[in-house]
Design an enzyme around this catalytic site. Structure first.
Site, PDB file in Angstrom:
ATOM      1  N   GLU A  97       5.825  -3.515 -12.316  1.00  0.00           N
ATOM      2  CA  GLU A  97       4.710  -3.226 -11.409  1.00  0.00           C
ATOM      3  C   GLU A  97       3.529  -4.123 -11.732  1.00  0.00           C
ATOM      4  O   GLU A  97       3.255  -4.402 -12.899  1.00  0.00           O
ATOM      5  CB  GLU A  97       4.255  -1.764 -11.574  1.00  0.00           C
ATOM      6  CG  GLU A  97       4.911  -0.785 -10.630  1.00  0.00           C
ATOM      7  CD  GLU A  97       4.445  -0.928  -9.178  1.00  0.00           C
ATOM      8  OE1 GLU A  97       3.955  -2.006  -8.783  1.00  0.00           O
ATOM      9  OE2 GLU A  97       4.587   0.054  -8.438  1.00  0.00           O
ATOM     10  N   ASP A  98       2.811  -4.535 -10.706  1.00  0.00           N
ATOM     11  CA  ASP A  98       1.572  -5.272 -10.948  1.00  0.00           C
ATOM     12  C   ASP A  98       0.495  -4.334 -11.478  1.00  0.00           C
ATOM     13  O   ASP A  98      -0.260  -4.691 -12.370  1.00  0.00           O
ATOM     14  CB  ASP A  98       1.104  -6.006  -9.679  1.00  0.00           C
ATOM     15  CG  ASP A  98       1.050  -5.089  -8.461  1.00  0.00           C
ATOM     16  OD1 ASP A  98       1.775  -4.081  -8.440  1.00  0.00           O
ATOM     17  OD2 ASP A  98       0.287  -5.381  -7.530  1.00  0.00           O
ATOM     18  N   ASP A 101      -1.954   2.681 -10.875  1.00  0.00           N
ATOM     19  CA  ASP A 101      -3.287   3.155 -10.496  1.00  0.00           C
ATOM     20  C   ASP A 101      -3.290   4.684 -10.655  1.00  0.00           C
ATOM     21  O   ASP A 101      -3.560   5.196 -11.743  1.00  0.00           O
ATOM     22  CB  ASP A 101      -3.504   2.705  -9.040  1.00  0.00           C
ATOM     23  CG  ASP A 101      -4.927   2.763  -8.578  1.00  0.00           C
ATOM     24  OD1 ASP A 101      -5.734   3.413  -9.254  1.00  0.00           O
ATOM     25  OD2 ASP A 101      -5.252   2.172  -7.535  1.00  0.00           O
ATOM     26  N   PHE A 150     -11.797  -2.954  -8.005  1.00  0.00           N
ATOM     27  CA  PHE A 150     -10.771  -3.415  -7.059  1.00  0.00           C
ATOM     28  C   PHE A 150     -10.373  -4.838  -7.444  1.00  0.00           C
ATOM     29  O   PHE A 150     -11.166  -5.763  -7.354  1.00  0.00           O
ATOM     30  CB  PHE A 150     -11.299  -3.370  -5.622  1.00  0.00           C
ATOM     31  CG  PHE A 150     -10.185  -3.403  -4.629  1.00  0.00           C
ATOM     32  CD1 PHE A 150      -9.702  -2.229  -4.075  1.00  0.00           C
ATOM     33  CD2 PHE A 150      -9.573  -4.607  -4.278  1.00  0.00           C
ATOM     34  CE1 PHE A 150      -8.640  -2.257  -3.180  1.00  0.00           C
ATOM     35  CE2 PHE A 150      -8.512  -4.639  -3.390  1.00  0.00           C
ATOM     36  CZ  PHE A 150      -8.044  -3.459  -2.833  1.00  0.00           C
ATOM     37  N   ARG A 163      -3.228 -12.750  -2.725  1.00  0.00           N
ATOM     38  CA  ARG A 163      -2.096 -12.618  -3.644  1.00  0.00           C
ATOM     39  C   ARG A 163      -1.817 -13.948  -4.349  1.00  0.00           C
ATOM     40  O   ARG A 163      -1.222 -13.987  -5.420  1.00  0.00           O
ATOM     41  CB  ARG A 163      -0.827 -12.200  -2.871  1.00  0.00           C
ATOM     42  CG  ARG A 163      -0.878 -10.800  -2.293  1.00  0.00           C
ATOM     43  CD  ARG A 163       0.493 -10.393  -1.797  1.00  0.00           C
ATOM     44  NE  ARG A 163       0.476  -9.269  -0.880  1.00  0.00           N
ATOM     45  CZ  ARG A 163       0.501  -7.988  -1.239  1.00  0.00           C
ATOM     46  NH1 ARG A 163       0.524  -7.656  -2.505  1.00  0.00           N
ATOM     47  NH2 ARG A 163       0.500  -7.032  -0.328  1.00  0.00           N
TER      48      ARG A 163
HETATM   49  C1  PRP Z   1       0.234  -1.041  -5.414  1.00  0.00           C
HETATM   50  C2  PRP Z   1       1.023  -1.423  -6.660  1.00  0.00           C
HETATM   51  C3  PRP Z   1       1.815  -0.189  -6.947  1.00  0.00           C
HETATM   52  C4  PRP Z   1       0.935   0.923  -6.433  1.00  0.00           C
HETATM   53  C5  PRP Z   1       0.243   1.561  -7.579  1.00  0.00           C
HETATM   54  O1  PRP Z   1       1.026  -1.277  -4.300  1.00  0.00           O
HETATM   55  O2  PRP Z   1       1.844  -2.539  -6.448  1.00  0.00           O
HETATM   56  O3  PRP Z   1       3.058  -0.204  -6.293  1.00  0.00           O
HETATM   57  O4  PRP Z   1      -0.032   0.344  -5.556  1.00  0.00           O
HETATM   58  O5  PRP Z   1      -0.568   2.607  -7.137  1.00  0.00           O
HETATM   59  P1  PRP Z   1      -0.397   4.100  -7.644  1.00  0.00           P
HETATM   60  O6  PRP Z   1      -0.240   4.090  -9.129  1.00  0.00           O
HETATM   61  O7  PRP Z   1      -1.703   4.728  -7.206  1.00  0.00           O
HETATM   62  O8  PRP Z   1       0.764   4.714  -6.955  1.00  0.00           O
HETATM   63  P2  PRP Z   1       0.430  -1.349  -2.821  1.00  0.00           P
HETATM   64  O9  PRP Z   1       0.591  -0.013  -2.164  1.00  0.00           O
HETATM   65  O10 PRP Z   1      -0.949  -1.923  -2.855  1.00  0.00           O
HETATM   66  O11 PRP Z   1       1.445  -2.325  -2.094  1.00  0.00           O
HETATM   67  P3  PRP Z   1       1.778  -3.860  -2.415  1.00  0.00           P
HETATM   68  O12 PRP Z   1       2.458  -3.906  -3.775  1.00  0.00           O
HETATM   69  O13 PRP Z   1       2.708  -4.222  -1.310  1.00  0.00           O
HETATM   70  O14 PRP Z   1       0.494  -4.632  -2.404  1.00  0.00           O
END
Ligand code: PRP
Length: 174
Positions: A97-98, A101, A150, A163
């Site tokens: 995961e990036d 959150d 953010f 990105r």
């Molecule tokens: C981001 C990130 C995780 C998630 C984390 O994805 O890549 O998958 O949010 O958030 P959380 O811990 O609150 O669940 P995003 O929905 O922004 O989609 P993306 O990866 O396509 O940008």
């Protein structure tokens, strides 16, 4: 509208952390096969670098997920938009995961992967934002702990943009 972006971690600082994570993972899984599961979209840059930092037997899978939430907050209701191309049964899986959150996405994915009967499942996240935690999740390999800002770049987006930034930046609110 153009946002002001200040640098949080430079490309060089990220590279140092990613290299260290690669060494740690290679050591932990010495002699074993690993499946890196790139959670799209945000993790594509991190996964590409992490895979090359691991001196070991690695294959990559890509998981498309879409989280339904209000505004920027995820709800934990995660829809799989693109599934793995091969089974991970009896294999050692690392979810990449990036950012973690609220933790809701990883919590959901850990539940999902339990049904896929892997030999083990670990979590590797480049960033963790503990101030936003709604569910505690294990992060076995972590790049950086960050404040509740953010962030964009290195795969992370703001309205699908930024990105491609080679560094991680903070979107400054005017
Ligand atoms: C981001 C990130 C995780 C998630 C984390 O994805 O890549 O998958 O949010 O958030 P959380 O811990 O609150 O669940 P995003 O929905 O922004 O989609 P993306 O990866 O396509 O940008």
């Amino acid at each position: 509208m153009t946002e002001r972006i200040s640098t949080l971690y430079t490309a060089a600082e990220i590279a140092v952390r990613v290299a260290a994570l690669g060494v740690q993972i290679a050591r932990d899984f010495e002699g074993q096969r690993i499946v890196l599961v790139c959670v799209l979209k945000g993790s594509f840059v991190f996964t590409a670098d992490l895979a090359r930092a691991i001196d070991g037997n690695v294959r990559c899978e890509f998981l498309g997920v879409q989280s339904y939430g209000e505004g920027t907050e995820s709800s934990g209701v995660v829809q799989i938009t693109q599934d793995l191309t091969r089974s991970v049964e009896n294999e050692h899986v690392i979810l990449v995961e990036d950012i973690v959150d609220t933790g809701l996405t990883i919590a959901h994915l850990l539940e999902l992967f339990r049904t896929r009967r892997p030999a083990s499942v670990k979590v590797c996240a480049l960033l963790h934002k503990p101030a936003r935690t709604r569910v505690e999740v294990p992060i076995d390999y972590l790049g950086f702990t960050i404040d509740d800002k953010f962030v964009v770049g290195y795969g992370l987006d703001f309205n699908q943009r930024y990105r491609n930034l080679p560094f991680i930046g903070v979107v400054e609110q005017d």
